[in-house]
Each structure stands twice: as structure tokens, then as C-alpha cells.
Design a protein around this motif. Structure first.
Motif, PDB file in Angstrom:
ATOM      1  N   GLN A 107       0.834  -1.194   0.000  1.00 43.90           N
ATOM      2  CA  GLN A 107       0.000   0.000   0.000  1.00 43.90           C
ATOM      3  C   GLN A 107       0.877   1.256   0.000  1.00 43.90           C
ATOM      4  O   GLN A 107       1.891   1.312   0.688  1.00 43.90           O
ATOM      5  CB  GLN A 107      -0.924   0.039   1.216  1.00 43.90           C
ATOM      6  CG  GLN A 107      -1.927   1.195   1.198  1.00 43.90           C
ATOM      7  CD  GLN A 107      -2.764   1.264   2.453  1.00 43.90           C
ATOM      8  OE1 GLN A 107      -2.289   0.948   3.544  1.00 43.90           O
ATOM      9  NE2 GLN A 107      -4.017   1.661   2.318  1.00 43.90           N
ATOM     10  N   VAL A 108       0.459   2.248  -0.801  1.00 48.32           N
ATOM     11  CA  VAL A 108       1.141   3.539  -0.829  1.00 48.32           C
ATOM     12  C   VAL A 108       0.574   4.388   0.313  1.00 48.32           C
ATOM     13  O   VAL A 108      -0.604   4.735   0.299  1.00 48.32           O
ATOM     14  CB  VAL A 108       0.917   4.256  -2.172  1.00 48.32           C
ATOM     15  CG1 VAL A 108       1.641   5.602  -2.180  1.00 48.32           C
ATOM     16  CG2 VAL A 108       1.402   3.380  -3.327  1.00 48.32           C
ATOM     17  N   PRO A 109       1.369   4.719   1.328  1.00 48.01           N
ATOM     18  CA  PRO A 109       0.841   5.441   2.502  1.00 48.01           C
ATOM     19  C   PRO A 109       0.212   6.791   2.159  1.00 48.01           C
ATOM     20  O   PRO A 109      -0.801   7.168   2.758  1.00 48.01           O
ATOM     21  CB  PRO A 109       2.077   5.615   3.388  1.00 48.01           C
ATOM     22  CG  PRO A 109       3.014   4.535   2.972  1.00 48.01           C
ATOM     23  CD  PRO A 109       2.786   4.360   1.506  1.00 48.01           C
ATOM     24  N   SER A 110       0.781   7.522   1.209  1.00 44.67           N
ATOM     25  CA  SER A 110       0.316   8.878   0.928  1.00 44.67           C
ATOM     26  C   SER A 110      -1.044   8.910   0.247  1.00 44.67           C
ATOM     27  O   SER A 110      -1.797   9.881   0.385  1.00 44.67           O
ATOM     28  CB  SER A 110       1.335   9.616   0.064  1.00 44.67           C
ATOM     29  OG  SER A 110       1.530   8.933  -1.171  1.00 44.67           O
ATOM     30  N   THR A 111      -1.395   7.865  -0.507  1.00 44.43           N
ATOM     31  CA  THR A 111      -2.651   7.848  -1.261  1.00 44.43           C
ATOM     32  C   THR A 111      -3.627   6.775  -0.786  1.00 44.43           C
ATOM     33  O   THR A 111      -4.814   6.844  -1.104  1.00 44.43           O
ATOM     34  CB  THR A 111      -2.377   7.626  -2.752  1.00 44.43           C
ATOM     35  OG1 THR A 111      -1.795   6.322  -2.935  1.00 44.43           O
ATOM     36  CG2 THR A 111      -1.433   8.686  -3.286  1.00 44.43           C
ATOM     37  N   SER A 136      -9.251   1.814  -2.237  1.00 46.64           N
ATOM     38  CA  SER A 136      -8.282   1.524  -1.172  1.00 46.64           C
ATOM     39  C   SER A 136      -8.369   0.099  -0.678  1.00 46.64           C
ATOM     40  O   SER A 136      -7.430  -0.434  -0.140  1.00 46.64           O
ATOM     41  CB  SER A 136      -8.489   2.490   0.003  1.00 46.64           C
ATOM     42  OG  SER A 136      -9.780   2.329   0.546  1.00 46.64           O
ATOM     43  N   GLY A 192       5.214   1.204   2.248  1.00 49.00           N
ATOM     44  CA  GLY A 192       5.054   1.449   0.818  1.00 49.00           C
ATOM     45  C   GLY A 192       6.271   1.138  -0.023  1.00 49.00           C
ATOM     46  O   GLY A 192       6.335   1.514  -1.196  1.00 49.00           O
ATOM     47  N   ASP A 239      10.057   1.338  -4.776  1.00 47.28           N
ATOM     48  CA  ASP A 239       9.112   2.279  -4.184  1.00 47.28           C
ATOM     49  C   ASP A 239       7.777   2.162  -4.905  1.00 47.28           C
ATOM     50  O   ASP A 239       7.690   2.425  -6.109  1.00 47.28           O
ATOM     51  CB  ASP A 239       9.659   3.703  -4.300  1.00 47.28           C
ATOM     52  CG  ASP A 239       8.868   4.714  -3.471  1.00 47.28           C
ATOM     53  OD1 ASP A 239       7.617   4.674  -3.531  1.00 47.28           O
ATOM     54  OD2 ASP A 239       9.488   5.529  -2.779  1.00 47.28           O
ATOM     55  N   ALA A 266       5.143   3.991  -4.620  1.00 51.05           N
ATOM     56  CA  ALA A 266       4.566   5.285  -4.980  1.00 51.05           C
ATOM     57  C   ALA A 266       5.118   5.770  -6.319  1.00 51.05           C
ATOM     58  O   ALA A 266       4.366   6.139  -7.222  1.00 51.05           O
ATOM     59  CB  ALA A 266       4.837   6.313  -3.886  1.00 51.05           C
ATOM     60  N   THR A 267       6.441   5.766  -6.468  1.00 51.45           N
ATOM     61  CA  THR A 267       7.069   6.223  -7.711  1.00 51.45           C
ATOM     62  C   THR A 267       7.184   5.114  -8.735  1.00 51.45           C
ATOM     63  O   THR A 267       7.450   5.381  -9.917  1.00 51.45           O
ATOM     64  CB  THR A 267       8.474   6.776  -7.425  1.00 51.45           C
ATOM     65  OG1 THR A 267       9.298   5.721  -6.895  1.00 51.45           O
ATOM     66  CG2 THR A 267       8.408   7.912  -6.410  1.00 51.45           C
TER      67      THR A 267
END
Length: 379
Positions: A152-156, A185, A215, A238, A240-241
Motif C-alpha cells: 500500500q502507498v501510505p500517501s494515497t 483503497s 510502501g 518504491d 509510490a514512484t
């Protein structure tokens, strides 16, 4: 939670007393009790109640298959620390599944040939991920091994699955990777695979050699000899990226692995233990040594390569007798819950007294992990 406590419970007990009673019952019983009345259903479905219940009733999740059978449907089992089966989920597919990763309330089961499905334990919903190979990879030889890892991406709050394929190109092993985003989510729906860069160095994708924390997916290395890096170095992706870090992180034993003898004396694994990235170092003199030890190194600052040895498990039976001994979670009172892979045993280890107690035997199970979510609530 306040609304649930103030709601009438259709009975004579005060709601706070009823709550305390229900917290003592296993999840499978509570799921049946929800049919009693609306207020009981509301109380047991509340996220705060579900979190409190999970802390009192930790569960182990694993893949199960009948001994001696191949190509049969694998069953996901949730088991309490006494060995009682709390819930079963069948994928309904001829999976021959070989790997299970999890993140919060979602599980990802991988087939040896690259198929994967996402399972939502609270609802039993199963989403089969696309089995196609991204167009950029179609010209490669047939993948001989694939592993899908959920995170899971923490920011989103987005859930993503990283899929790594292993090929043989001109007799040399190669790896490619794809990423897919799950819908919402926690809904488990999925889009399509996106091609991402290859790992900068070949990584290990077998059980106990990868972990997802914050993440980021971390991996021990498969090609460290070719890359001239230390054996405990760690590669990372990563979510997220959707990029690999170009350089590896420094492991905890960087200055301790000094020679070829360490190849036979030390075995390394990765784990997510109580939310932390942990390198597991199994140290023994030879295969006949009965007094090997397992050191648990917790990452304090992965970017700076700072680690601390928080636990040392001594007098652990030899690998020759019971196979891999893998920590699942750090309990209270300096206790560690262990999974003894070869013997199929859940074992509690007391780090103060250096003693262990077998809690339960779970036969024909593999890819064993500590469940991070709740069977009562999907949040």
C-alpha cells in the motif's frame, strides 16, 4: 464507537458489558452472532471494535493443500495460536499456489506460472488479476517463475501489486517487472499491468526473502556475487514512484561477513515484524550444530544503514531437524511467535529465559504469515 456503545442492544446487558463479552469470542463465532440483531451486527462491525478484537485474537494466515496432491485447489486458512481454524477461503481455481503476501486487510496469492489473485478475507471476495504479460516483455522467453507482492502507498492509500518474472535468456537468468493498481483503497478490483524498469541487480523473490514496509518492497539479492556487493545488501522498489532504487541499502552485517566460510555459516532472511523491516540472521557452525542462534536486526534508519540487534534467539533446534525457523510477530513480555517451517509448528520463544513452547501443529501449510487485518471489518 460512541454510537455503537450508546445504541440499544436488544437485551438486558449494558452495551459496555456486552462489548467486553463479545471481545472474548473468536471471529467465526462473532460472524454468526451478527444474525442475532441489528445492534449486535453494528457493534461487531465497528472498526474500533474490530481492531480491539484483533489485538486479543491474533491470527496466522497460510496456504493449505492436501499432502501428496498436486494441481488441487489451494485453500487459505486463518488459524488462531492454538491451531483452531477460524476461517477457510477457497480460491475456486486450480492455482497450485506457491506464495502468499499480505498488506493490512488484503492478501495476494501467486501461482507458480504467474497467475495471481487478490483476496479480501473479511468479505471473501476474490479478484483474479490479469494473467497477460505486458507487451514489452512478450518477446522474452517464457517466464519460469513469477512472484506477486502486494503493498500500500501510505500517501494515497492505493494498493498495488508488484509482479517480478524470472526468465532464462541465453542460459542467463533475467528479471522483468510489472505493476498493477487495485481499484479503491480496499475493493480489490484491478486495472492493467504497467511495465517498469528491471531490478538493477537480480533479487530473490522466494518466501522469507522479501518484505513490504511503508510502501516500499525490500529484497535480498540473488546476484550479489556478480555485482560485487555484500551478501546482506538490500534492493528496494518504491510503490509510490514505481521505481527501483539505483543502489542497494547497507545491511546490518556489512562488516561481519568477512569470508567464504560465512556462505555456509550464516543464512539471511527478511521480514516485516511489528511494522518494522527486519533482517534475520541464522548463525551456526555447521549442519550438525545443535546450538545455533537467530539474530533479529531491526532497521532504525534504512537510508543511513543503521540497524539494531533487538533479539537473539538461542538454543534453536538445528536446521537439519526442523527446517527454517521464522519469526512471525513480537508479542508482549519479551516473547516471539515463531513458525517452524519443516515441522509445521507454531512456537513461542521467551527471549528472557531462552526457552520455547510449542503452541500448535499446522499440517500441510506453507507461506505462513501473521494476519494484519480483521475478519470482522473491511476497513
Amino acid at each position: 464507537m460512541a454510537a455503537a456503545l450508546n445504541a440499544p442492544n436488544d437485551g438486558l446487558l449494558p452495551t459496555d458489558v456486552l462489548r467486553e463479552i463479545l471481545l472474548r469470542l473468536p471471529a467465526n463465532v462473532l460472524c454468526r452472532f451478527r444474525l442475532v440483531c441489528r445492534s449486535w451486527r453494528s457493534l461487531t462491525s465497528d472498526p474500533i471494535f474490530a481492531k480491539a478484537h484483533s489485538s486479543r485474537h491474533p491470527l496466522v494466515v497460510c496456504l493449505h493443500a492436501d499432502a501428496g496432491r498436486r494441481g488441487c485447489s489451494r485453500e487459505i486458512r486463518f488459524v488462531d495460536l492454538s491451531g483452531n481454524i477460524v476461517k477457510r477461503i477457497s480460491t475456486g481455481q486450480d492455482w497450485d499456489g506457491h506464495g502468499l503476501t499480505l498488506q493490512h486487510n488484503l492478501l495476494c496469492v501467486t501461482h507458480v506460472k504467474g497467475k495471481a489473485c487478490v483476496v479480501h478475507p473479511a468479505t471473501g471476495a476474490i479478484t483474479v488479476l490479469p494473467s497477460d504479460i505486458a507487451a514489452k516483455h512478450e518477446n522474452n522467453s517464457t517466464a519460469i517463475y513469477s512472484m506477486s507482492i502486494i503493498g500500500q502507498v501510505p500517501s494515497t492509500g492505493e494498493y498495488k501489486v508488484l509482479r517480478i518474472h524470472r526468465y532464462h535468456m541465453d542460459d542467463e537468468p533475467e528479471q522483468t517487472c510489472d505493476v498493477i493498481t487495485l481499484g479503491g483503497s480496499s475493493s480489490g478490483g484491478a486495472g492493467s499491468w504497467r511495465v517498469r524498469q528491471r531490478p538493477p541487480i537480480r533479487v530473490m523473490t522466494t518466501s522469507f526473502h522479501e518484505a513490504v514496509v511503508g510502501g516500499v518492497a525490500y529484497f535480498l539479492l540473488d546476484g550479489y556475487l556478480l555485482a560485487n556487493v555484500k551478501r546482506d545488501a538490500i534492493a528496494s522498489f518504491d510503490l509510490a514512484t514505481e521505481e527501483w532504487r539505483s543502489t542497494t541499502f547497507r545491511g546490518p552485517l556489512n562488516d561481519l561477513l568477512t569470508g567464504a566460510d560465512d556462505e555456509h555459516r550464516i543464512s539471511l532472511y527478511l521480514a516485516r515484524l511489528n511494522g518494522c523491516l527486519v533482517t534475520i540472521c541464522r548463525n551456526y557452525q555447521d549442519w550438525r550444530d545443535e546450538d545455533c542462534c537467530i539474530d533479529l536486526w531491526f532497521s532504525m534508519d534504512i537510508d543511513k544503514g543503521l540497524w539494531t540487534k533487538r533479539y537473539c534467539l538461542r538454543s534453536v533446534p538445528s536446521l537439519l531437524h526442523e527446517g527454517l525457523v521464522f519469526p512471525l510477530v513480537a508479542l508482549d513480555n519479551e516473547r516471539i511467535l515463531l513458525w517452524v517451517n519443516g515441522a509445521g509448528i507454531l512456537r513461542e520463544y521467551n527471549t528472557r529465559a531462552s526457552t520455547s513452547t510449542n503452541l500448535a501443529t499446522i499440517q500441510n501449510c506453507f507461506s505462513v504469515s501473521m494476519y494484519q487485518g480483521s475478519l470482522l471489518c473491511s476497513s
